[in-house]
Every structure is written in structure tokens, then in C-alpha cells.
Scaffold this motif. Sequence first.
Motif, PDB file in Angstrom:
ATOM      1  N   ALA A 336       0.865  -1.185   0.000  1.00  0.00           N
ATOM      2  CA  ALA A 336       0.000   0.000   0.000  1.00  0.00           C
ATOM      3  C   ALA A 336       0.897   1.229   0.000  1.00  0.00           C
ATOM      4  CB  ALA A 336      -0.921  -0.008   1.218  1.00  0.00           C
ATOM      5  N   ASP A 337       0.296   2.378  -0.239  1.00  0.00           N
ATOM      6  CA  ASP A 337       1.054   3.625  -0.233  1.00  0.00           C
ATOM      7  C   ASP A 337       1.107   4.206   1.181  1.00  0.00           C
ATOM      8  OD1 ASP A 337       1.640   3.715  -2.955  1.00  0.00           O
ATOM      9  OD2 ASP A 337      -0.280   4.655  -3.431  1.00  0.00           O
ATOM     10  N   PRO A 338       2.169   4.956   1.517  1.00  0.00           N
ATOM     11  CA  PRO A 338       2.181   5.665   2.795  1.00  0.00           C
ATOM     12  C   PRO A 338       1.080   6.718   2.808  1.00  0.00           C
ATOM     13  CG  PRO A 338       4.031   6.356   1.443  1.00  0.00           C
ATOM     14  CD  PRO A 338       3.403   5.185   0.748  1.00  0.00           C
ATOM     15  N   ILE A 339       0.516   6.975   3.963  1.00  0.00           N
ATOM     16  CA  ILE A 339      -0.673   7.825   4.035  1.00  0.00           C
ATOM     17  C   ILE A 339      -0.402   9.273   3.644  1.00  0.00           C
ATOM     18  CG2 ILE A 339      -1.804   6.358   5.738  1.00  0.00           C
ATOM     19  CD1 ILE A 339      -1.015   8.391   7.904  1.00  0.00           C
ATOM     20  N   ILE A 340       0.863   9.667   3.528  1.00  0.00           N
ATOM     21  CA  ILE A 340       1.157  11.043   3.150  1.00  0.00           C
ATOM     22  C   ILE A 340       0.709  11.348   1.715  1.00  0.00           C
ATOM     23  CG2 ILE A 340       3.497  10.675   2.243  1.00  0.00           C
ATOM     24  CD1 ILE A 340       4.269  13.288   3.781  1.00  0.00           C
ATOM     25  N   VAL A 341       0.384  10.328   0.919  1.00  0.00           N
ATOM     26  CA  VAL A 341      -0.079  10.577  -0.454  1.00  0.00           C
ATOM     27  C   VAL A 341      -1.537  11.023  -0.483  1.00  0.00           C
ATOM     28  CG1 VAL A 341       1.528   8.821  -1.311  1.00  0.00           C
ATOM     29  CG2 VAL A 341      -0.879   8.206  -0.950  1.00  0.00           C
ATOM     30  N   HIS A 342      -2.280  10.829   0.594  1.00  0.00           N
ATOM     31  CA  HIS A 342      -3.716  11.087   0.572  1.00  0.00           C
ATOM     32  C   HIS A 342      -4.017  12.561   0.846  1.00  0.00           C
ATOM     33  CE1 HIS A 342      -4.188   6.851   0.253  1.00  0.00           C
ATOM     34  NE2 HIS A 342      -3.739   6.602   1.472  1.00  0.00           N
ATOM     35  N   PRO A 343      -4.900  13.190   0.068  1.00  0.00           N
ATOM     36  CA  PRO A 343      -5.164  14.630   0.215  1.00  0.00           C
ATOM     37  C   PRO A 343      -5.562  15.042   1.623  1.00  0.00           C
ATOM     38  CG  PRO A 343      -6.083  13.843  -1.846  1.00  0.00           C
ATOM     39  CD  PRO A 343      -5.612  12.626  -1.112  1.00  0.00           C
ATOM     40  N   ASP A 344      -6.381  14.242   2.310  1.00  0.00           N
ATOM     41  CA  ASP A 344      -6.825  14.676   3.632  1.00  0.00           C
ATOM     42  C   ASP A 344      -5.683  14.649   4.640  1.00  0.00           C
ATOM     43  OD1 ASP A 344      -9.021  15.575   5.354  1.00  0.00           O
ATOM     44  OD2 ASP A 344      -8.641  13.695   6.423  1.00  0.00           O
TER      45      ASP A 344
END
Length: 597
Positions: A336-344
Motif C-alpha cells: 500500500a502507499d504511505p498515508i502522506i499521499v492522501h489529500p486529507d
Amino acid sequence: MPAYKAPLRDMRFLIDEVFDFHGSYAANGAHDATPDMVNAILEEGAKFCEQVLAPLNRSGDEEGCHFDNGVVTTPKGFKEAFAQYAEGGWMALASDPAYGGQGLPHSLGLVIGEMIGSANTSFGMYPGLTHGAMAAIGAHGTDAQKQTYLSPMTEGRWTGTMCLTESHCGTDLGIIKTRATPREDGSYAISGTKIFISAGEHDMSENIVHLVLAKLPDAPAGTKGISLFIVPKFLPDASGEAGARNGVACGSIEHKMGIKASATCVINFDGATGFLIGEPNKGLNCMFTMMNHARLGTGMQGLCSGEASFQGAIQYAKERLQMRALTGAKFPDKPADPIIVHPDVRRMLLTMKAFNEGNRALAYYTAQLLDQVHSPDESKRKEAEGLLAFLTPICKAFMTDSGLEVTNLGMQVFGGHGYIREWGMEQLVRDCRIAPIYEGTNGIQALDLLGRKVLGSQGKLMLGFTKQVHKFCEAQVQHPQLHAYVAQLAGLNRDLGDITQRIGMAAMKNPDEVGAASVDYLMYCGYLILGYFWLRMAVVALSKLDEGGSDPAFYQSKLATAEFYFTRLLPRTSAHKAAIEAGSASLMKLSADEFAF
């Protein structure tokens, strides 16, 4: 627990490039504060905070302070850390050389204070209260009082407190019950009980010097009848050392939500020997020296908790894997991607970054004003005093409210793990939560700003700052990259004058209009002020990029964060303006009985 790392690069950006501390130091005659000296102090301060104080933050919270029949013991390691702090000369850094201090600028002391508070908020309370007490004694004490108390306090052998609050009164100090009875030898017998006294009793110093508000037998009613007294835990003997025990005792310590390693005490004065400081019935004026010092320090606590929270959140966001980015996998080699990629998550992190770095700029600007208050140039001194009067309640309230928002966001970035004690993020929320409450609640700060500072001066104190913003906007109105943000800031600055005038007119008919508008007014001012400092930082960042110097990533980060602030945070002023314009009618419509449950 997040491992604290002093943000030296950002600190130096403000000190060296935005505010030119070194030029101010030279102008004010602080010739010892050379760039090399300042840099060495920052480096050593960072080491002490990272290596000594930060490791005690979690354990201090877990253990808390201990109370046993009037004796308070701080958590393991705190006494040794305070001894190391004193031996390192940190208490003496910005203190008066006449009493053993190093005489370096107050602004440098505040920068070190940021590191201390970020590494360990509870620890920072002990020297913080002492510096405030020293400021009051230095400003209002007699020569003999200064000689007796300031030298051992500068050495860190004695510490200090501020004793205002009683069980029946916090903000309304005019109804305090503590009494001071004159004695034939010129001293006073102090009797009464004070509560919520930070650092009121502990095991880290040889003596504790309490500054106590009390009333004389013939005192006028209300705040006009308050006097200030020095009441040491141990009376100084003929040689100036801690001698006989005074009639001062700790009745208990509070069990609190946060800052558990800071002893918050009930202090009982039973005919304790006290010494008048300043004039009779003028104690509140003397105490304001200490209170203003404490309010600036409390505002810094919002920044400190926010910085520690951001450091934990950014590291976690880069490591925590959850889902794929909406635009496709960014790290296809991982599950999965690290959560820093998510806009929120980006929204939360950028909000934290924008508030922290904006608040740091506000704090350092205010620190520079503290230096200028001691300028030999009278016009500069008066200008600095006026700006400090206007900015102090904003620093205290805006920085702590936004700091609490930042620590909440930091915990939110961790999701469920943020709510679990072992990660340390929830402690930062708990530690920060007191900051909007003590040293005058943020609602009181807002009333002070709008009612006393702005309307009470017919707008003169506000104009001292808004004229500065106006001149900056005029100079940058044609800036090729920033002109849109300059226009946005200039418009808000003009609106503030109109808003202030409308409140003043409405208050002439109904005084409740001031109370109804005050909090939104202060927040509007806070967002505007941070916008001003973000533009100043952006101008410098663009200039450095144009020069083609080193560290372009740092300056690009500044510009991106400034853009976020102007597009996503500064528009909050519209909501505050709408609330101000709604007036007091909806607030005061219900009677007390109609608040039914």
C-alpha cells in the motif's frame, strides 16, 4: 513517543534572514551576541533539549509528581536535569549581569525557551515561572530585594512562582481574601490560600520565592486595593542563604489532565513573613510585568506542543501504509502507499506546518520587540511597548488555540494509534489543553485585546501594527509572484479598521457587543497577522531562490506552505467577520432559566 529534533534550520531562517536579529543586536548594543555566539548557543541548547529533556517527557508524564505530607517530589530525572540546566548557565542566559546573568538578548532566551517547551513542556514550567518572577522583582523591587533574590534565582539555586488565584476567584482578582498585616519591623504577615500555583512546591531548588497578591487592612475595594509581596519558602539569612522556614506550606497537588510533571499546588500562607514589592495597593500593576511575561511564554507553549506533534505526525505519515493513492499507486513495490499521499492527510500536515511556522514567526517578532523595549532610543522603546501591548493577548490566545488544533490533528494523523498512550501523541494534546485556560483564559485575552487595548486606546495600539502591514503591502503590491496574496492581505487589513469602528459604535449603545465580538475579533487579528508574516517569509524565500543559493528545497517548501495558508487557512477570517457582524442579539436572547436540561 516522538523523538524531538530542534528545528534549527527554520529558527535560523527567521533569526538570520527574515528578522535580522544580528542587526538588531548591534543596534541595541548587544555586542556579545555575535552570529558565532548565537549559533553556538542554538547548537548547545538543541543538544541539551534533545538529549536530556526530551527523554524525560514520557516518563515524567507516566510518573507525575508525588505529594507526601507537604513535600513534593518531581519525577525521576527532573531534579538532575534542572541541576544540569542551571550549571549550564541557561537560567542566566538573558538575565541581568548585575546579578550574575550573561546579559544576552531576551529574544535569544525565548528561542531557547521554545526548544525547552517542545522537548518537555512540564520541565519548562519551572524555569519559566522563575524568569517571570525575576522580571517582576527586577522591574519593581528595591535594590536590596534585587540583591537578595535575583542572584540565587539567576544561578538556578532558587526558583519563583506567581500566586494569584484563589478558590473563589481567578479572573476577578479584586475579591481575593488573602490578607497582609503590617508588622513593626516593616514586614507583613501573609495569611490565605492560593490554588493552581505552578511550581509552587518541588525538590529541584534550595528555596522557592513566591510573589503573592494580598490586601492590606485599609485597602480600597476591588483591584485598586491589591498589593504584591515577596514571600520566600525559606527566609534569607544574614549571608543571603536560605535560612529559617517561613509560614508557607503546600496543602496538596492537583491531579491533572496534562503537564503532570509540573507540580500544580495549593499553597497555604499562615502568618508567613512577606515583603512589600512596589507601592501599597499597586500590586496588580507590578504583577502585570510577570503576567505579560507568562502570557508570552504560554503562547509559546502552543507552538511547542504543535512542533512536537508535527514531528511525530510527519514521520508516521511517511511510514504508515494504508490504501493506494486516488491517482494510482505511488509505491507499487509496497502492499500500500504511505498515508502522506492522501489529500486529507496532506491537509492535516500542511495545516500543522502552516500554523507552526507562522506562529514561530509571530513569536520571534514579538521576542525582537522584547529586546527593543530596552533600547536606548526612546522612540523605538515606546513603539515596541505599544506593539507588545497589542500583540501579547493575540500571542497568548491565537497561538494556544491554533496549537491545540495542531496537536489534535497530529493525533488524528495516527488514527487509532494516536489515541493510544504508547505513541505519545495523546500526551501532547493533554499537555497543550491547559494553555488556552491558564494565565488568563483565551476569552479574557480577547476582551483585553478588543475592550482595553483597541477600543480603550481609540484604536491607537491597533494602528501601530496595521500601519506596518499597510506599508508592507504598499511596497509589495507589484510583486510579480505574490501580488494576489498582497491584495488579499491588504483587503483584510482595511476591513479590520472598518470592523473595529463598527464594534465601537455598537458598543456605545450596548456594551455586550464587545464581549460578543471579542473572540472572533482576536482570531481575525491572529489570522491576519500570520498572513503578514507568511508573506514576509515568502518574499525572502523568493529572493533567495532568485539568488540561486543553497538549500532551494527549503525555500520552495516555504512558498508552498505560504500558498496553502493563503488559500486554505486565511479565508477563515470570513467566518469570523460574519460572526462579529451578527452582534450580541442571538447570544443574549435566552434567559438563564431557559438554558434547561
